[in-house]
Design a protein around this motif. Structure first.
Motif, PDB file in Angstrom:
ATOM      1  N   SER A  14       0.805  -1.232   0.000  1.00 30.67           N
ATOM      2  CA  SER A  14       0.000   0.000   0.000  1.00 30.67           C
ATOM      3  C   SER A  14       0.835   1.277   0.000  1.00 30.67           C
ATOM      4  CB  SER A  14      -0.909   0.009   1.231  1.00 30.67           C
ATOM      5  OG  SER A  14      -0.117   0.144   2.407  1.00 30.67           O
ATOM      6  N   SER A  56       1.117  -1.614   8.660  1.00 32.20           N
ATOM      7  CA  SER A  56       0.835  -0.442   7.837  1.00 32.20           C
ATOM      8  C   SER A  56       0.012   0.544   8.667  1.00 32.20           C
ATOM      9  CB  SER A  56       0.083  -0.852   6.576  1.00 32.20           C
ATOM     10  OG  SER A  56      -1.109  -1.515   6.899  1.00 32.20           O
ATOM     11  N   ASP A  58      -2.844   1.818   8.314  1.00 31.63           N
ATOM     12  CA  ASP A  58      -4.243   1.442   8.528  1.00 31.63           C
ATOM     13  C   ASP A  58      -4.390   0.098   9.243  1.00 31.63           C
ATOM     14  OD1 ASP A  58      -3.650  -0.438   6.553  1.00 31.63           O
ATOM     15  OD2 ASP A  58      -4.986   0.455   5.051  1.00 31.63           O
ATOM     16  N   LYS A  60      -3.914  -2.946   8.129  1.00 34.65           N
ATOM     17  CA  LYS A  60      -4.448  -4.058   7.338  1.00 34.65           C
ATOM     18  C   LYS A  60      -3.389  -5.069   6.912  1.00 34.65           C
ATOM     19  CE  LYS A  60      -8.503  -1.632   5.742  1.00 34.65           C
ATOM     20  NZ  LYS A  60      -9.243  -1.122   4.582  1.00 34.65           N
ATOM     21  N   GLN A  61      -2.113  -4.679   6.939  1.00 41.37           N
ATOM     22  CA  GLN A  61      -1.016  -5.597   6.648  1.00 41.37           C
ATOM     23  C   GLN A  61      -0.008  -5.524   7.788  1.00 41.37           C
ATOM     24  OE1 GLN A  61      -1.583  -3.174   4.072  1.00 41.37           O
ATOM     25  NE2 GLN A  61      -2.840  -4.478   2.817  1.00 41.37           N
ATOM     26  N   GLN A  79      -2.657 -10.654   6.711  1.00 39.40           N
ATOM     27  CA  GLN A  79      -3.842  -9.897   6.298  1.00 39.40           C
ATOM     28  C   GLN A  79      -4.745  -9.740   7.525  1.00 39.40           C
ATOM     29  OE1 GLN A  79      -3.637  -8.659   3.153  1.00 39.40           O
ATOM     30  NE2 GLN A  79      -1.679  -9.719   3.257  1.00 39.40           N
ATOM     31  N   THR A  80      -4.803  -8.551   8.089  1.00 38.45           N
ATOM     32  CA  THR A  80      -5.416  -8.353   9.393  1.00 38.45           C
ATOM     33  C   THR A  80      -6.656  -7.469   9.364  1.00 38.45           C
ATOM     34  OG1 THR A  80      -3.950  -6.480   9.797  1.00 38.45           O
ATOM     35  CG2 THR A  80      -3.201  -8.629  10.559  1.00 38.45           C
ATOM     36  N   ALA A  81      -7.324  -7.376   8.233  1.00 34.15           N
ATOM     37  CA  ALA A  81      -8.485  -6.485   8.097  1.00 34.15           C
ATOM     38  C   ALA A  81      -9.561  -6.769   9.133  1.00 34.15           C
ATOM     39  CB  ALA A  81      -9.062  -6.576   6.701  1.00 34.15           C
ATOM     40  N   ASP A  84      -9.406  -5.449  14.948  1.00 39.47           N
ATOM     41  CA  ASP A  84      -9.438  -4.031  15.310  1.00 39.47           C
ATOM     42  C   ASP A  84      -8.218  -3.646  16.154  1.00 39.47           C
ATOM     43  OD1 ASP A  84     -11.897  -3.608  14.073  1.00 39.47           O
ATOM     44  OD2 ASP A  84     -13.007  -4.218  15.864  1.00 39.47           O
ATOM     45  N   ALA A  87      -4.305  -0.150  13.703  1.00 38.27           N
ATOM     46  CA  ALA A  87      -3.929   1.078  13.001  1.00 38.27           C
ATOM     47  C   ALA A  87      -2.983   1.895  13.867  1.00 38.27           C
ATOM     48  CB  ALA A  87      -5.170   1.891  12.664  1.00 38.27           C
TER      49      ALA A  87
END
Length: 89
Positions: A14, A56, A58, A60-61, A79-81, A84, A87
């Motif tokens: 990203s 990252s 955000d 997410k990685q 991949q941690t989308a 919570d 970030a």
């Protein structure tokens, strides 16, 4: 890890800045790894717990740090989308 190096690193997927995970964030990821819930960029389930990692902005990685060396490979990124609180704070 040297602070100057950390300031230069970006997520290879990203291009967001990376930050080091704190203990609660790392604990949350390790719990998800134990439950078999985290996939790597290559689609495989992560089985190794994290001693240290970068995320990252955000969250997410996440990239593991092995023996003081960041492993910035997209196929090995977690991949941690669905988790919570990862970030940047």
């Amino acid at each position: 890890m040297d602070r100057k190096l950390l300031d230069l690193l970006v997520c290879p997927a990203s291009h967001q800045p990376l930050h080091r995970l704190d203990s609660p964030q790392r604990d949350a990821l390790n719990a998800a790894i134990t439950r078999g819930e985290l996939l790597r960029g290559d689609g495989r389930t992560e089985t190794r717990s994290l001693a240290d990692a970068l995320a990252s902005r955000d969250g997410k990685q996440v990239y593991r740090i092995d023996d003081g060396i960041p492993v910035l490979l997209v196929e090995e990124a977690l991949q941690t989308a669905g988790i919570d609180g990862l970030a940047a704070r």
